[in-house]
Motif scaffolding. Structure first.
Motif: not given
Lengths: 454, 646
Positions: B327-337
């Motif tokens: 989940k964190v990886g996805l959020q990094y990738l999408s720029g959510d975090i």
């Protein structure tokens, strides 16, 4: 990944009479000589989802489906079948098995899907946004036979207008509005607060709800408990969640609740600062903006995943769709069928017997042990196992299920002949459906009829 | 660049070996080196290394785990053995433990006895007719699902992996009897034979669908026989090879793999052969962007549209990935975090989840296995977005803590210790540091000040809010820049608190600087020559400020300091999504570059960071107080060790 998969396989769908019967529930309707459920199971298995719950309406149907699954998937999948009462609707079915749901998130897949869209994408979107519900939308399929005759009976077998009207935010991430096209007569209500918060809403009618949902379990169970009147996921639960996304009654997220309300005054509280840092770092969705504007409001997110247009997706929910799926699986979308095609783009089982001067065209399938007489012509059709077809028979754009018998000189176009049905000599059928075990008398000429025992 | 190299260094035997031999020398970075020998053997070094270094002599923890189904009782036993022999060295422990094993089965405690006999009985069965042995074991586990309402119609038989394990145990015990001098050097041919055999066994296991989760339900005898069969010939081959008196070694990365896995300290993305190799390992499918700016060729730049859908589609297939990390990886990738602190905290919290759900696989060492797990997660995160320096430091801390775990700790204790360590890191080094920074910085804010900040730095925001709470009268100028416009978010939060603000874009910086009395900036990292590595545009603001003789105060937590020296922002930087600067979201009417994005003559450069020379920084406010930039190396030297040890 902490997802539980529930397949809603339905029971005896009334849309599909006379194709379905007591012997053949909807989930076991053959698509290219494999039950439609097997396509869903294959899709899930290829995504490494091997722990499944299949919910079937009706005890009899459950027994049938269970029997088929245990014979077909033993050793590959861990499947549990739950029987629920008939006509409880999708929401009712979930309510019945709610106590078996334990994972944080539930992936709900309709059992009548033939598709190659990876369900993981929905799950990932769901996780990324920490959403209450995520809906997969896909492009509206082109229905009806595209390059062939048989448009005459289209009026009757036309889809029950399942176009959905969906409203998306400008990033196409959140679902702001959803309604069935048929329900909207003249005007409709759009929630003003949602529209204000989101700023911009894009209404689209070219997208279709694909009946693949990811729900947060706590949200789903709470809604099901609170609203005993809800019967359908799509028509009741989903619109409800979308409508109430800015004034949520469900306790979707604990973090979001505390972060903005009370905590900012005491800087000593590390937890609060922590969640604040995290929430400040990310681009706030309109939910958070709205939430921060008004205190003590809870929100939940309804997300969408829009499938790529190149992916294939059809729901088998009408007779027309049944014809379409059968045509596509051995035609355009043949990667789904799992068969290897011959050089002529067709599948003729080695044990099938063909008479002299009989031609089997491309995009055809001839099942195991079927016999076809002399001077026959088969085009774009699926013929099941152990069928006996006489001489001078013409079969175009049709589906003939197992053990059917077709007499000499018949002509079948755009029709479905169910298993064990019998066509006597020189019957001409066009856009007809013949129930299982039905005997069509010799010499008749029919168009757009349904043959079923009353 | 230590931080980036670190996760990869685990699979680099050469670097490790050097680290081990020099570990006796006193060195500022000794902490890191201490972790390395351990992680070296965790990743299963190959024979030549093992014959040299004592750590390599241990039976590597992977390959053929014995058929222990109830892992709960194994740990006390292992610990007991460790207690007896731990005097030698941590790495030799698993070894002596195993040598004890046959004796234990005949003489010692009842616990051991039962385990030994279990092995003995099950192993022959498994090799002759694996189905039956598995059957009885599986039957015990069959009622895992509440039966009410659900009918189990289809089940998965026991995975072949376990069947193989059973016969694998026999191999091991055989080997124990036969191989007298285990340190005996092996010939090349023998090593090769082992490797071949193990590779075959691995392939056979994989072919049978080794991924099937174990213990689902009762199995059918006939099918499990069928399943287990392919594993048999290979294990027999194994047996032959192993019992030839050869030190048992794990197949692991072969020579070729090892070379491939030893990357350049930092990937140079203009080196095509390396890029191709890296791509083969990648989890995230990455398509290189076509038109890249020549000067920044060495940095990774990908087509941003393709990664996310692809990674999302693979959601259920990434079996070993922990959901939290994913989940964190996805959020990094999408720029959510985004933002150094937030990314670091998110990663650490994901690691906490990982540790919470972790259980040591049988015959593996917690320290080593967890280090390698964390390393694999880190490389996944790097694929999603390059690490920030702060994250690198945090990862170093986590790995260090894992490596430093006393071997006598039980698994649950170790997990609790690690979790509280990470918790403490977040609280002390990030949140706590920010509190201290706020306390220091607030003293510098006087009534009537006009404060300028750029972007949306966490620490500065806290300072401003705190100063406002202290009823100081000041005004804030928020300077922002495209494409992220983070300043707007900061602005929104400041205004909500009633702070009077001015908002402008960086283009106007020279005009607005006249009225500014102090500049507060945040940083992604401070390097040991005092260079500040921060969000692109920071350098510009700092230079204009110093030209106007406005003091520049930089707020940065000390965990972001790094010993690297960097003079420019070219050699190490990050490239963002080129579309972000070529398009304005939601404004179709001003997308003048439409259709030009693939033009060969046009290159987009969306740099993420820049380097501000220390000359332009008046003061750095950190959790060790307010220091001039020249003191950074001192802090790095004196406190870095303490950072990692906490």
């Amino acid at each position: 990944m902490d997802f539980q998969v529930v397949i809603l396989a339905g029971g005896f769908s009334s849309n599909l009479v006379p194709l379905v019967s007591k012997e053949v529930p909807k989930a076991l309707l053959p698509v290219a000589n494999r039950p439609v459920l097997s396509y869903v199971l294959d899709l899930l298995e290829s995504n490494n989802l091997k722990d499944l719950i299949v919910v079937v309406e009706g005890e009899d149907a459950a027994l049938k489906v269970g029997g088929w699954i245990s014979s077909a998937c033993v050793d590959r999948l861990h499947v549990e079948v739950a029987a629920v009462a008939e006509n409880v609707g999708t929401a009712g079915a979930l309510r019945a098995i709610a106590h078996h749901l334990t994972a944080n998130d539930i992936l709900i897949v309709s059992g009548d899907i033939v598709s190659d869209i990876p369900p993981g994408a929905v799950a990932a979107t769901h996780r990324r946004h920490d959403a209450a519900v995520t809906v997969m939308l896909c492009a509206q399929p082109v229905s009806g036979p595209s390059e062939s005759g048989g448009s005459g009976g289209k009026d009757k077998t036309k889809k029950p207008a399942c176009e959905d009207i969906v409203g998306l935010d400008s990033w196409k991430q959140f679902l702001l509005y959803i309604a069935k096209g048929t329900e909207i007569k003249k005007d409709t209500r759009v929630n003003k607060s949602i529209l204000c918060a989101a700023g911009k809403m894009e209404l689209r009618s070219d997208l279709m709800d694909s009946h693949i949902y990811a729900f947060k379990r706590s949200v789903l169970q709470e809604v099901l408990d609170q609203k005993p009147a809800f019967r359908s996921l799509k028509q009741d639960v989903l619109p409800y969640l979308v409508r109430t996304q800015l004034r949520s009654d469900v306790s979707s997220d604990q973090n979001n609740v505390e972060e903005n309300g009370n905590g900012k005054n005491n800087m000593q509280n590390n937890e609060v600062v922590l969640s604040q840092v995290l929430s400040n770092a990310s681009l706030p969705s309109f939910h958070q903006v709205y939430e921060s504007g008004l205190d003590s409001r809870k929100t939940h997110k309804c997300c969408v995943y829009i499938a790529d247009e190149s992916k294939y997706f059809v729901r088998l929910n009408s007779i027309q769709a049944f014809m379409d799926v059968n045509r596509d699986v051995i035609g355009d979308a043949n990667h789904l069928s799992g068969y290897s095609f011959s050089a002529h783009h067709n599948i003729v089982h080695p044990s099938a017997e063909l008479g002299s001067k009989t031609t089997v065209g491309p995009h055809c399938m001839l099942g195991e042990g079927s016999q076809v007489g002399d001077k026959c012509s088969v085009k774009r059709s699926v013929i099941g196992r152990h069928c006996r077809i006489g001489s001078n028979v013409k079969i175009v754009n049709s589906v003939v299920m197992d053990h059917a018998t077709i007499g000499d000189g018949c002509s079948i176009q755009g029709s479905v002949i169910c298993s064990n049905a019998q066509l006597q000599e020189r019957v001409t059928l066009r856009d007809c459906q013949v129930e299982a075990g039905y005997i069509v008398c010799a010499g008749g000429e029919h168009k757009g009829e349904t043959f079923a025992r009353k | 660049m230590e931080s980036r190299r670190n996760p990869r260094a685990v699979v680099d035997p050469k670097v490790r070996q050097v680290g081990f031999f020099t570990s006796s020398q006193p060195d500022s970075s000794s902490t890191q080196q201490q972790t390395e020998p351990i992680s070296a053997s965790a990743s299963a070094s190959s024979p030549p290394v093992s014959t040299i270094s004592p750590s390599g002599n241990s039976l590597s923890p992977v390959m053929i785990p014995p058929p222990r189904l109830n892992s709960s009782d194994t740990f006390p036993l292992r610990n007991a053995a460790a207690g007896a022999t731990s005097a030698v060295s941590p790495s030799s422990f698993s070894y002596s433990n195993r040598r004890d094993f046959p004796d234990g089965s005949t003489t010692a405690s009842p616990g051991r006895h039962s385990r030994g006999s279990f092995v003995k009985s099950s192993a022959p069965v498994a090799s002759s007719l694996p189905g039956i042995g598995m059957d009885s074991m599986a039957a015990a586990k069959s009622s895992s699902v509440p039966a009410s309402g659900l009918t189990t119609v289809s089940v998965v038989t026991m995975p072949p992996g376990l069947a193989e394990n059973a016969s694998g145990m026999e191999v091991q015990s055989d080997q124990k009897k036969n191989s007298k001098s285990l340190k005996e050097k092996t010939t090349k041919a023998e090593r090769r034979a082992i490797q071949e055999a193990q590779r075959a066994a691995k392939a056979a296991a994989k072919a049978d669908g080794g991924k099937v989760p174990p213990g689902t339900s009762a199995s059918l005898a006939s099918t499990s026989v069928k399943v287990a069969k392919p594993a048999k010939p290979s294990t027999q081959k194994n047996e032959v090879a192993v019992s030839a008196g050869v030190t048992e070694k794990k197949g692991g990365p072969s020579e070729k793999d090892r070379k491939k896995d030893a990357p350049h300290p930092r990937m140079q993305y203009d080196d095509e052969s390396r890029v191709v190799k890296a791509k083969r390992r990648a989890v995230v499918k990455q398509t290189e962007a076509k038109n890249r700016v020549e000067l920044f060729r060495h940095l990774p730049q990908y087509e941003h549209g393709t990664q996310l859908p692809d990674l999302e589609a693979k959601f259920f297939q990434l079996d070993p990935m922990h959901p939290a990390v994913y989940k964190v990886g996805l959020q990094y990738l999408s720029g959510d975090i985004s933002g150094g602190n937030a990314r670091c905290i998110a990663m650490l919290q994901a690691f906490q989840d990982v540790i919470k759900d972790y259980s040591t696989p049988p015959e593996k060492n917690l320290n080593r296995d967890m280090t390698s797990k964390i390393s694999s997660y880190v490389s996944f995160l790097i694929e999603c977005r390059p690490l920030s320096i702060s994250m690198g430091n945090a990862i170093r801390f986590v790995k260090n803590r894992i490596a430093k775990l006393p071997i006598t700790l039980s698994e649950s204790e170790a997990k609790a210790a690690l979790q509280s360590d990470i918790e403490r890191f977040i609280n002390d080094k990030i949140i706590g540091a920010d509190m201290v920074i706020v306390k220091h910085a607030v003293t510098k804010i006087r009534d009537g000040d006009v404060l300028l900040t750029y972007g949306s730095p966490t620490a500065v925001e806290m300072i401003l809010l705190h100063a406002h709470e202290l009823k100081k009268k000041f005004r804030v100028l928020v300077v922002d820049s495209r494409p992220k416009l983070e300043g707007q978010l900061l602005l929104r939060r400041l205004i909500k608190r009633g702070i009077s603000c001015t908002y402008t874009h960086i283009n106007a910086i020279s005009y607005i600087m006249h009225e500014v009395t102090k500049v507060f900036l945040g940083a992604s990292s401070v390097l040991s020559n005092g260079t500040v590595y921060s969000r692109v545009g920071t350098a510009c603001v700092a230079m204009v400020a110093s030209a106007f003789r406005v003091p520049v105060l930089l707020c940065c937590e000390a965990y972001k300091f790094h010993e690297r020296v960097q003079l420019d922002s070219i050699c190490s930087n990050e490239l963002g999504d080129p579309n972000a600067i070529s398009k304005v979201h939601g404004r179709e009417d001003i997308n003048y570059l439409d259709g030009l994005t693939n033009n060969a003559n046009l290159q987009f450069l969306n740099l993420m960071y820049d380097a501000t020379p220390s000359d332009y920084i008046s003061m750095i406010i950190t959790d060790y107080g307010m220091v001039p930039p020249t003191s950074v190396p001192v802090i790095v030297r004196e406190y870095q060790k303490e950072h990692l040890l906490v």
